[in-house]
Design an enzyme around this catalytic site. Structure first.
Site, mmCIF file in Angstrom:
data_model
loop_
_atom_site.group_PDB
_atom_site.id
_atom_site.type_symbol
_atom_site.label_atom_id
_atom_site.label_comp_id
_atom_site.label_asym_id
_atom_site.label_seq_id
_atom_site.Cartn_x
_atom_site.Cartn_y
_atom_site.Cartn_z
ATOM 1 N N HIS A 57 -46.234 40.538 -85.394
ATOM 2 C CA HIS A 57 -47.488 39.674 -84.776
ATOM 3 C C HIS A 57 -47.884 40.016 -85.063
ATOM 4 O O HIS A 57 -49.174 39.123 -85.302
ATOM 5 C CB HIS A 57 -47.795 40.140 -83.415
ATOM 6 N N HIS A 219 -42.188 37.049 -78.422
ATOM 7 C CA HIS A 219 -40.611 38.271 -79.010
ATOM 8 C C HIS A 219 -39.713 37.125 -79.077
ATOM 9 O O HIS A 219 -38.678 37.850 -79.554
ATOM 10 C CB HIS A 219 -40.375 38.938 -78.612
#
Length: 333
Positions: A57, A219
């Site tokens: 991320h 995700h």
């Protein structure tokens, strides 16, 4: 899969090593257990702030370690929560005697492992509070969560809580402002393509060339619906509408508008998204007083974007404007 990696097993530690080599004036790291820490930690008398989660991320969370934001970040494997041991170690190293705040995205592994680390820290005499971010309006539950997911709003929580801690706020005050941000921020995103996890080289899901996943998680988990591609303005309407309705945001509100790229989207496209999102807010009588545009919480190489809106008041605005010096956010110094 074409990626600039060596052995997938070494991807995260090698990435962290390079990150710290590039920003050694601001951060340092510990290799085993793995965590990133601000170069001057611990800061005596200041509330320490620790966040973390699965890698993939970036720049979240390591990019936000530094003056005015996080004291430490704990990276797990790609899309996998760090275990309690490195979280505990990071908590101990940033404890300056005023307690430690954990900022945790609402994913089951993160919540459980940070809770365990907090219990262990408490046994060692460190007072720990936790704030769990859950700003995603797309879905109530997902493959990774019970309840709403923590997404783009996490960046804003970390910045504003970090400013409060840097200004000398107590643990109660820093946790309170983090909760205030979380209560007043909403987000939603979409994906044009899946992301490819370097651990297995496989896409996280499949999308036809003419399809978009609306309400995607960071995700690659599914969202609200899969639709045929539309114009940018139409897609923005599908994100900003539910955001406005959820809090709800109303005419007269002052807001920060945050348009985030998912890792593979050109900045020029993000400004197309920002343009229409700002117009929709203006049409509702909502004043955009602060903005952030770019790749700040990503899903590896996913093409897509998310929109985050935070309701501002004078206190939150001042803390947002306060100086920050991290690898990913810098102003006011």
């Amino acid at each position: 899969m074409k990626k600039l990696i060596n052995d997938p097993v070494d991807f995260v530690p090698e990435s962290v090593e390079g990150f710290v080599a590039a920003h050694g004036d601001l951060v340092a790291f510990h290799a085993d257990p793995l965590y990133i820490v601000r170069a001057d930690a611990p800061v005596s008398g200041k509330v320490g702030i620790v966040s973390g989660g699965g890698s993939g991320h970036e720049p979240l969370h390591g990019g936000y370690v530094g003056i005015g934001m996080l004291d430490a970040a704990v990276p797990g494997a790609v899309f996998t929560s760090p275990t309690p041991d490195p979280i505990l170690a990071a908590t101990k190293v940033v404890d300056g005697g005023a307690g430690v705040l954990h900022i945790v995205k609402n994913y089951t592994g993160d919540v459980l492992n940070f809770e365990t680390a907090a219990d262990l820290a408490a046994a060692d005499g460190i007072e720990v509070r936790a704030v769990v971010t859950n700003d995603d309006v797309a879905v109530k539950d997902s493959l990774y969560t019970a309840g709403r997911r923590g997404v783009g709003g996490t960046v804003l929580v970390e910045k504003i809580a970090g400013a409060k801690a840097e200004a000398g706020g107590s643990l109660d005050e820093v946790a309170g402002i983090a909760e205030k941000v979380n209560d007043n921020v909403r987000s939603m995103g979409l994906a044009l393509t899946p992301c490819i996890n370097p651990n297995d080289g496989q896409p996280s899901f499949t999308l036809a060339e003419d399809e978009v996943e609306v309400g995607i998680g960071i995700h690659g988990e599914p969202g609200r619906e899969r639709i045929k591609i539309e114009s940018a303005d139409s897609l923005v309407d599908r994100l900003i509408g539910p955001i406005i309705e959820d809090l709800p945001f109303v005419s007269g509100d002052r807001v920060l508008l945050f348009v985030n790229g998912m890792g593979g989207t050109p900045l020029s496209e993000l400004y197309v998204v920002y343009r229409h999102a700002a117009k929709v807010l203006a049409d509702h009588g909502i004043a955009v007083e602060r903005s952030l545009v770019g790749n700040f919480i990503t899903a590896i190489d996913m093409q897509g974007a998310s929109i985050t809106v935070l309701k501002l008041d004078d206190e939150l605005t001042a803390l947002w404007d306060a100086p920050v010096q991290t690898p990913a956010l810098r102003w006011g110094r």
